[in-house]
Design an enzyme around this catalytic site. Sequence first.
Site: not given
Length: 215
Positions: A73, A148, A172
């Site tokens: 990420k 997210s 998330s």
Amino acid sequence: MISELHQKLVTRAISARELTEHYLRRISGDKTNSFITVTTHEAREMADLADEGFSSSKLTPISLLTGIPFGIKDILCTNGIRTTCASKILADYTPPYDCTAVSVLKKNGIVILGKLNMDEFAMGSSNENSAFGPVRLPLNHEYVAGGSSGGSAAAVRAGLVVASLGTETGGSVRLPASYNGLVGFKPTYGLVSRYGLVAFGSSLDQIGPFTVNID
């Protein structure tokens, strides 16, 4: 899946470089917008290093993750690889160090294929709020992938990486895992170091993996 690939790598039924090239080809045809940065050169170097370890035991010990293609990420600092947090503010930022979670995985011989899309600064739950465009659900591009960490989940679901790292402040990891039909793990707070994670809510942020199954 990781265990199966590990056995093929150990027995030399496939090389880490061949495995890496397979996933890089899949990334080149990606329609989900899961990646912000693809680290083709770095991935090939990591794969070649893993192959040296498998063939000559120079890389010891061989771990279950050696040679396995990962996505990270884009909120986790990576030495020499830009970390944007999906924001134009950090579009050209290249950290001089690895976050602890990435450092540990690199010591275990993973191959990093790139940095994955997300809601800007992790503020969102649908991955529509990225300066690099929204992430689409692999099974239906009209749907969101969750956020997210949407890029981290979509990349695994679409078969662009074997596994990935995401982060969670309040859902998330678990939300994108659910939307994509994956295993997403939120560890106990403090179990995984947050060092090198660009903070959203420091007292809540946690780093967790996405995989196809529990194994």
